[in-house]
Design a protein around this motif. Structure first.
Motif, PDB file in Angstrom:
ATOM      1  N   VAL A  20       0.800  -0.982   0.149  1.00 37.46           N
ATOM      2  CA  VAL A  20       0.378  -0.427   0.058  1.00 37.46           C
ATOM      3  C   VAL A  20       0.864   1.479   0.412  1.00 37.46           C
ATOM      4  CG1 VAL A  20      -1.191   1.215   1.307  1.00 37.46           C
ATOM      5  CG2 VAL A  20      -1.656  -1.374   1.156  1.00 37.46           C
ATOM      6  N   PHE A  21       1.578   1.286   0.739  1.00 36.62           N
ATOM      7  CA  PHE A  21       2.954   2.761   0.781  1.00 36.62           C
ATOM      8  C   PHE A  21       3.306   2.545  -0.613  1.00 36.62           C
ATOM      9  CE2 PHE A  21       3.627   2.411   5.507  1.00 36.62           C
ATOM     10  CZ  PHE A  21       3.328   3.818   5.810  1.00 36.62           C
ATOM     11  N   TYR A  22       3.755   1.736  -1.074  1.00 40.17           N
ATOM     12  CA  TYR A  22       4.334   1.945  -2.773  1.00 40.17           C
ATOM     13  C   TYR A  22       3.356   2.093  -3.804  1.00 40.17           C
ATOM     14  CZ  TYR A  22       6.597   0.404  -7.077  1.00 40.17           C
ATOM     15  OH  TYR A  22       6.860   0.446  -8.260  1.00 40.17           O
ATOM     16  N   LEU A  23       2.037   0.973  -3.578  1.00 43.13           N
ATOM     17  CA  LEU A  23       1.166   2.328  -4.784  1.00 43.13           C
ATOM     18  C   LEU A  23       0.361   3.618  -4.122  1.00 43.13           C
ATOM     19  CD1 LEU A  23      -1.440  -1.134  -4.703  1.00 43.13           C
ATOM     20  CD2 LEU A  23       0.569  -0.113  -6.340  1.00 43.13           C
ATOM     21  N   ALA A  24       0.746   4.426  -2.670  1.00 46.20           N
ATOM     22  CA  ALA A  24       0.399   5.619  -2.709  1.00 46.20           C
ATOM     23  C   ALA A  24       1.308   6.138  -2.854  1.00 46.20           C
ATOM     24  CB  ALA A  24      -0.004   5.580  -1.219  1.00 46.20           C
ATOM     25  N   HIS A  25       2.646   5.926  -3.106  1.00 45.96           N
ATOM     26  CA  HIS A  25       3.887   6.786  -3.358  1.00 45.96           C
ATOM     27  C   HIS A  25       3.605   6.938  -4.972  1.00 45.96           C
ATOM     28  CE1 HIS A  25       7.394   8.181  -3.133  1.00 45.96           C
ATOM     29  NE2 HIS A  25       8.147   7.728  -4.753  1.00 45.96           N
ATOM     30  N   ARG A  26       2.857   5.531  -5.236  1.00 49.69           N
ATOM     31  CA  ARG A  26       2.789   6.382  -7.336  1.00 49.69           C
ATOM     32  C   ARG A  26       2.166   7.164  -7.268  1.00 49.69           C
ATOM     33  NH1 ARG A  26       4.583   0.728 -10.686  1.00 49.69           N
ATOM     34  NH2 ARG A  26       4.243   3.074 -11.897  1.00 49.69           N
ATOM     35  N   SER A  27       1.080   6.932  -6.474  1.00 50.82           N
ATOM     36  CA  SER A  27      -0.294   8.473  -7.221  1.00 50.82           C
ATOM     37  C   SER A  27      -0.451   9.758  -6.599  1.00 50.82           C
ATOM     38  CB  SER A  27      -1.892   7.940  -5.778  1.00 50.82           C
ATOM     39  OG  SER A  27      -1.479   7.496  -4.803  1.00 50.82           O
ATOM     40  N   GLU A  28      -1.238  10.235  -6.428  1.00 52.91           N
ATOM     41  CA  GLU A  28      -1.558  11.902  -5.951  1.00 52.91           C
ATOM     42  C   GLU A  28      -2.960  12.498  -5.430  1.00 52.91           C
ATOM     43  OE1 GLU A  28      -1.106  13.789  -9.911  1.00 52.91           O
ATOM     44  OE2 GLU A  28       0.723  13.122 -10.173  1.00 52.91           O
ATOM     45  N   GLY A  29      -2.151  13.166  -5.085  1.00 54.33           N
ATOM     46  CA  GLY A  29      -3.812  13.515  -4.083  1.00 54.33           C
ATOM     47  C   GLY A  29      -4.793  12.796  -3.152  1.00 54.33           C
ATOM     48  N   LYS A  30      -5.504  12.831  -3.188  1.00 58.99           N
ATOM     49  CA  LYS A  30      -6.167  12.060  -1.495  1.00 58.99           C
ATOM     50  C   LYS A  30      -5.783  10.522  -1.592  1.00 58.99           C
ATOM     51  CE  LYS A  30      -9.833  16.317  -1.546  1.00 58.99           C
ATOM     52  NZ  LYS A  30     -11.288  16.344  -0.754  1.00 58.99           N
ATOM     53  N   LEU A  31      -4.909  10.345  -2.869  1.00 57.28           N
ATOM     54  CA  LEU A  31      -5.718   8.624  -2.721  1.00 57.28           C
ATOM     55  C   LEU A  31      -3.998   8.163  -2.000  1.00 57.28           C
ATOM     56  CD1 LEU A  31      -6.479   6.048  -4.313  1.00 57.28           C
ATOM     57  CD2 LEU A  31      -5.038   6.527  -6.239  1.00 57.28           C
ATOM     58  N   GLN A  32      -3.531   9.087  -2.472  1.00 60.18           N
ATOM     59  CA  GLN A  32      -2.082   8.882  -1.364  1.00 60.18           C
ATOM     60  C   GLN A  32      -1.770   9.553   0.016  1.00 60.18           C
ATOM     61  OE1 GLN A  32       1.040  12.226  -3.377  1.00 60.18           O
ATOM     62  NE2 GLN A  32       2.321  10.613  -1.837  1.00 60.18           N
ATOM     63  N   THR A  33      -2.866  10.249   0.126  1.00 57.13           N
ATOM     64  CA  THR A  33      -3.128  10.333   1.928  1.00 57.13           C
ATOM     65  C   THR A  33      -4.070   9.195   1.795  1.00 57.13           C
ATOM     66  OG1 THR A  33      -2.996  12.943   1.282  1.00 57.13           O
ATOM     67  CG2 THR A  33      -3.453  12.058   3.579  1.00 57.13           C
ATOM     68  N   PHE A  34      -4.896   9.036   1.420  1.00 56.68           N
ATOM     69  CA  PHE A  34      -5.614   7.378   1.223  1.00 56.68           C
ATOM     70  C   PHE A  34      -4.070   6.156   1.993  1.00 56.68           C
ATOM     71  CE2 PHE A  34      -7.713   3.954   0.971  1.00 56.68           C
ATOM     72  CZ  PHE A  34      -8.956   3.736   1.929  1.00 56.68           C
ATOM     73  N   GLY A  35      -3.569   6.167   1.258  1.00 54.02           N
ATOM     74  CA  GLY A  35      -2.825   5.300   1.102  1.00 54.02           C
ATOM     75  C   GLY A  35      -1.711   5.187   2.551  1.00 54.02           C
ATOM     76  N   ARG A  36      -1.379   6.010   2.133  1.00 58.30           N
ATOM     77  CA  ARG A  36      -0.516   6.712   3.667  1.00 58.30           C
ATOM     78  C   ARG A  36      -1.148   6.144   5.207  1.00 58.30           C
ATOM     79  NH1 ARG A  36       2.463  11.626   2.431  1.00 58.30           N
ATOM     80  NH2 ARG A  36       4.311  11.411   0.729  1.00 58.30           N
ATOM     81  N   VAL A  37      -2.274   6.459   4.857  1.00 57.72           N
ATOM     82  CA  VAL A  37      -3.170   6.115   6.547  1.00 57.72           C
ATOM     83  C   VAL A  37      -3.373   4.543   6.430  1.00 57.72           C
ATOM     84  CG1 VAL A  37      -5.203   5.878   7.208  1.00 57.72           C
ATOM     85  CG2 VAL A  37      -4.115   8.444   6.158  1.00 57.72           C
ATOM     86  N   LEU A  38      -3.882   4.428   4.910  1.00 59.81           N
ATOM     87  CA  LEU A  38      -3.999   2.838   5.167  1.00 59.81           C
ATOM     88  C   LEU A  38      -2.650   2.003   5.530  1.00 59.81           C
ATOM     89  CD1 LEU A  38      -5.902   0.779   4.646  1.00 59.81           C
ATOM     90  CD2 LEU A  38      -5.732   0.694   2.285  1.00 59.81           C
ATOM     91  N   GLY A  39      -1.686   2.358   5.070  1.00 57.01           N
ATOM     92  CA  GLY A  39      -0.804   1.275   5.103  1.00 57.01           C
ATOM     93  C   GLY A  39      -0.333   2.114   6.567  1.00 57.01           C
ATOM     94  N   VAL A  40       0.025   3.431   7.512  1.00 59.26           N
ATOM     95  CA  VAL A  40      -0.418   2.722   8.220  1.00 59.26           C
ATOM     96  C   VAL A  40      -0.966   2.259   9.689  1.00 59.26           C
ATOM     97  CG1 VAL A  40       0.121   4.216  10.500  1.00 59.26           C
ATOM     98  CG2 VAL A  40       1.028   5.096   8.693  1.00 59.26           C
TER      99      VAL A  40
END
Length: 114
Positions: A20-40
């Motif tokens: 999830v962190f890898y995919l969040a790093h490759r995305s932009e905007g709110k999806l990146q923030t959501f990916g970081r939260v989901l990874g944590v």
């Protein structure tokens, strides 16, 4: 044994967190923030699973070993009493006594008044 079994879902959660962190790093905007939260969140669940496993291992399978040790209610338990721990909580009167099955004795007839 339980700690070894708990490593499997903890490892799966950690791998999912990295993905999830890898995919969040490759995305932009709110999806990146959501990916970081989901990874944590995935890493936090893996850590909590390992902590629960260590807690269970430290207590040797006794879930309430420390909580009830030395409790006055448990130490004063009387097996013949009707209350669960042998005493009544403060402020409550004792229960009324059960009525006796014996009939009251008959009173002798009174003398007529003169």
């Amino acid at each position: 044994m339980i700690c070894l079994l708990a490593l499997i879902p903890a490892t799966m959660l950690a791998v999912a967190g990295y993905a999830v962190f890898y995919l969040a790093h490759r995305s932009e905007g709110k999806l990146q923030t959501f990916g970081r939260v989901l990874g944590v969140w995935a890493f936090a669940l893996a850590a909590l699973l390992l902590l629960a496993c260590l807690f269970l291992f430290a207590h040797g399978g006794r879930m309430h070993g420390m909580l009830m040790h030395g409790c006055p209610a448990q130490m004063m338990q009387d097996r013949d009493s009707q209350t669960p721990w042998g005493y009544l909580p403060p402020g409550n009167p004792p229960p009324p006594a059960a009525p006796r099955a014996e009939p009251a004795p008959a009173t002798p007839p009174s003398k007529p008044a003169p």
